[in-house]
Scaffold this active site. Structure first.
Site, PDB file in Angstrom:
ATOM      1  N   LYS A 300      23.249  -9.635 -16.204  1.00  0.00           N
ATOM      2  CA  LYS A 300      24.280 -10.120 -15.275  1.00  0.00           C
ATOM      3  C   LYS A 300      25.273 -10.999 -16.035  1.00  0.00           C
ATOM      4  O   LYS A 300      24.912 -11.602 -17.050  1.00  0.00           O
ATOM      5  CB  LYS A 300      23.614 -10.970 -14.181  1.00  0.00           C
ATOM      6  CG  LYS A 300      22.813 -10.181 -13.181  1.00  0.00           C
ATOM      7  CD  LYS A 300      22.313 -11.104 -12.066  1.00  0.00           C
ATOM      8  CE  LYS A 300      21.416 -10.351 -11.091  1.00  0.00           C
ATOM      9  NZ  LYS A 300      22.126  -9.284 -10.350  1.00  0.00           N
ATOM     10  N   ARG A 374      14.084  -2.556  -6.212  1.00  0.00           N
ATOM     11  CA  ARG A 374      13.582  -1.312  -5.622  1.00  0.00           C
ATOM     12  C   ARG A 374      12.358  -0.793  -6.389  1.00  0.00           C
ATOM     13  O   ARG A 374      11.524  -0.101  -5.811  1.00  0.00           O
ATOM     14  CB  ARG A 374      14.701  -0.275  -5.567  1.00  0.00           C
ATOM     15  CG  ARG A 374      15.267   0.094  -6.902  1.00  0.00           C
ATOM     16  CD  ARG A 374      16.648   0.752  -6.801  1.00  0.00           C
ATOM     17  NE  ARG A 374      17.708  -0.208  -6.521  1.00  0.00           N
ATOM     18  CZ  ARG A 374      18.986   0.124  -6.319  1.00  0.00           C
ATOM     19  NH1 ARG A 374      19.365   1.384  -6.358  1.00  0.00           N
ATOM     20  NH2 ARG A 374      19.888  -0.806  -6.074  1.00  0.00           N
TER      21      ARG A 374
HETATM   22  N1  BES Z   1      19.106  -9.493  -6.892  1.00  0.00           N
HETATM   23  C1  BES Z   1      20.185  -8.591  -7.018  1.00  0.00           C
HETATM   24  C2  BES Z   1      21.004  -8.456  -5.759  1.00  0.00           C
HETATM   25  C3  BES Z   1      21.795  -9.668  -5.343  1.00  0.00           C
HETATM   26  C4  BES Z   1      23.099  -9.799  -5.753  1.00  0.00           C
HETATM   27  C5  BES Z   1      21.233 -10.608  -4.516  1.00  0.00           C
HETATM   28  C6  BES Z   1      23.829 -10.898  -5.349  1.00  0.00           C
HETATM   29  C7  BES Z   1      21.960 -11.693  -4.105  1.00  0.00           C
HETATM   30  C8  BES Z   1      23.267 -11.833  -4.527  1.00  0.00           C
HETATM   31  C9  BES Z   1      19.659  -7.208  -7.378  1.00  0.00           C
HETATM   32  O1  BES Z   1      18.504  -7.174  -8.131  1.00  0.00           O
HETATM   33  C10 BES Z   1      20.730  -6.545  -8.174  1.00  0.00           C
HETATM   34  O2  BES Z   1      20.991  -6.996  -9.245  1.00  0.00           O
HETATM   35  N2  BES Z   1      21.314  -5.498  -7.622  1.00  0.00           N
HETATM   36  C11 BES Z   1      22.351  -4.803  -8.281  1.00  0.00           C
HETATM   37  C12 BES Z   1      22.128  -3.331  -8.079  1.00  0.00           C
HETATM   38  C13 BES Z   1      22.992  -2.476  -8.946  1.00  0.00           C
HETATM   39  C14 BES Z   1      22.586  -2.626 -10.394  1.00  0.00           C
HETATM   40  C15 BES Z   1      22.857  -1.054  -8.495  1.00  0.00           C
HETATM   41  C16 BES Z   1      23.682  -5.239  -7.688  1.00  0.00           C
HETATM   42  O3  BES Z   1      23.748  -5.466  -6.485  1.00  0.00           O
HETATM   43  O4  BES Z   1      24.632  -5.387  -8.441  1.00  0.00           O
HETATM   44 MN    MN Z   2      18.875  -7.278 -10.203  1.00  0.00          MN
END
Ligand code: BES
Ligand code: MN
Ligand code: ZN
Length: 523
Positions: A300, A374
């Site tokens: 991230k 997931r």
């Molecule tokens: N934990 C995150 C989702 C999230 C994002 C929660 C912002 C709270 C605030 C999750 O694990 C994630 O990183 N999801 C990705 C999925 C993508 C890689 C398909 C996302 O939402 O960017």
């Molecule tokens: Mn994630």
């Protein structure tokens, strides 16, 4: 021993503020009571007057010898829910004639109760809590005219807004919540108890999610679950470590946790009722428990990573709801299944391009290590279905930023093919103020998760598909195998940028009361 949630005390006393003898009069005269809070309601549509008198306000006005309606009007109150004005009565110079209010609590709080709905009363309770910080005891007639649902909402709002984020460091804590609320009027004990159970669940979920990730790791969460369940009769906790996970084939949970210095755990918290009845169900709540989400090698960016200590909010909500169900001695068996892992960044971690074998034998092409939720949920759903034989499964997860993009921070995305289940969860949302919005499991998007090297990919191969929250839900659906199932994507409402009404800043504990209420109302 972990801290338990110490909530303000709420008691009810029969009587009215106008009485000069009896328990309420004693409390009014006692030094412990520092404030009296009375309601101000919005006028009904078409009503000419600006403010509406409500029970207790006239009594209080008489007792104090002060025109409280005039005061409310001059303070500019409209009666809207969540408004609160504090009037600090002056002390008169020694030797001068004593005012009518001498000896009574010196603070009067005028609280807007809007249309008197549950939402309005929850907001009124929250406003009251914020207006009464640092006080020992407050008397109120706000819910004296309300039914049990109204009392429950008021008390819930008061307790939820009394939550304080634990701070680390030497600076003075400063603000503490009001210690005791006395409801003057009826004796609605069951409503007060229900509100307290709900608020305690939310407090627990908030505290776990707010704990920083240098403290919080999978084993820590497991111990917190043990400690919290230890004081709730009828519950058991099982903690499975990484050796057990490897032995049983939890390929998703192990891969996600593989870069971390603190290995994954599967925690199972079970409540089995002593008394069941016709219609008793076995409900499994599966909660995403990522104790920190760096994104892994698909890292991230720095700003997106900051709030990721809350990526276990789903596990916290599932745990808290299960314990609330046990405290209420509901007739249903409830099992929380909590896959816990840290999605860290390091050489031992899983990589984009890896192919994982999940617990049910499904192979997954990892296209993005940041789509980790997931993977851990897939294993947990499989395990729940195979070893617990549930009647219904609900998972709750901070799963996708896409859910927040679509719905903002005030609604969870709800996915299910089961119309009755959707209606039940929507009703629980309406009752608790933890709102959900039903989203479609669009069948056409299943193809987006196809992989050329494995059974499925963990994210859509074609970025033009969009619908990131939908495709995540479709991925999970593969692991439910026809068992009635709903998925709540709480990435938005699990955190709040600032406190508002009953919602706290930071970790909100969203989902704990929603799920607890759904279980409570499950026929
Ligand atoms: N934990 C995150 C989702 C999230 C994002 C929660 C912002 C709270 C605030 C999750 O694990 C994630 O990183 N999801 C990705 C999925 C993508 C890689 C398909 C996302 O939402 O960017
Ligand atoms: Mn994630
Ligand atoms: Zn995550």
């Amino acid at each position: 021993m972990a801290p338990t949630e110490v909530l303000p005390e709420v008691v009810a006393e029969r009587g009215s503020l106008g009485q000069r003898t009896g328990r309420v009069a004693e409390l009014l005269d006692g030094a412990l009571t520092q404030a009296v809070a009375v309601p101000v309601a919005q006028p009904a549509p078409g009503d000419e007057s600006e403010l509406q008198p409500r029970a207790g306000t006239a009594d209080a006005a008489t007792r104090y010898g002060i025109d409280l309606f005039d005061l409310a009007q001059r303070a500019g109150l409209t009666g809207a829910a969540g408004e609160a004005t504090v009037v600090d009565l002056p002390r008169v110079l020694a030797g001068r004639e004593a005012p009518t209010w001498v000896g009574l609590p010196e603070r009067i709080v005028l609280v807007g109760v809007g249309d008197g709905s549950r939402t309005a009363l929850r907001r009124a309770g929250a406003a009251l809590a914020r207006a009464c910080e640092n006080l020992d005891q407050v008397l109120t007639t706000i819910a004296a005219e309300s039914d049990d649902d109204g009392v429950r909402a008021l008390v819930e709002g008061f307790l939820l807004a009394s939550y304080r984020v634990a701070r680390v460091g030497r600076r003075e804590p400063g603000r503490r919540p009001c210690a005791r609320l006395v409801l003057v009027g009826r004796h609605p004990e069951p409503a007060v108890a229900a509100a307290t159970r709900g608020a305690r669940a939310t407090w627990l979920a908030r505290r776990l999610a707010a704990t920083p990730s240098n403290v919080k790791n999978p084993a820590w969460f497991a111990e917190e679950a043990r400690a919290a369940a230890a004081v709730v009769p009828g519950t058991t906790v099982e903690v499975h470590d990484e050796a057990w996970l490897a032995e049983h084939g939890f390929g998703g949970l192990l891969a996600v946790g593989s870069a971390s210095a603190t290995p994954p755990r599967l925690v199972v918290v079970d409540y089995t009722p002593v008394r069941t009845r016709g219609g008793s169900r076995h409900v499994v709540l599966v909660g995403k428990g990522i104790t920190f989400d760096t994104g892994g090698l698909s890292v991230k960016d720095r700003d997106a990573m900051v709030p990721m200590k809350t990526d276990m909010s789903g596990a916290a909500a599932a745990l808290a709801a299960t314990l609330a169900a046990a405290s209420a001695e509901l007739p249903h068996r409830v099992t929380a299944v909590l896959p816990l892992a840290e999605n860290a960044l390091g050489g031992a971690g899983y990589r984009p391009g890896d192919v994982l074998s999940l617990l049910d034998g499904t192979t997954v092409e990892v296209r993005n290590t940041d789509a980790e939720g997931r993977l851990v949920l897939a294993d947990a759903l499989t395990w729940a279905r195979r070893s617990l034989d549930p009647d219904v499964v609900v998972d709750v997860a901070t799963l996708t930023g896409a859910a927040t993009m679509g719905l903002g921070r005030r609604h969870a995305a709800l996915y299910t093919e089961d119309g009755a289940l959707a209606a039940q969860l929507e009703a629980a949302a309406a009752a608790t103020g933890e709102r959900v919005w039903r989203m479609p499991l669009v069948p056409e998007y299943r193809a987006a998760l196809e992989s050329t090297v494995a059974d499925v990919a963990n994210v859509a191969t074609d970025p033009k598909v969009g619908a990131g929250s939908v495709t995540a839900a479709l991925f999970l659906e593969r692991f439910t195998d026809g068992v009635p199932w709903a998925h709540l994507d709480i990435a938005g409402p699990a955190r709040a940028p600032k406190a508002e009404h009953e919602v706290s800043e930071g970790a909100t504990g969203f989902g704990a009361r929603l799920l607890a209420r759904w279980l409570e109302d499950l026929a």
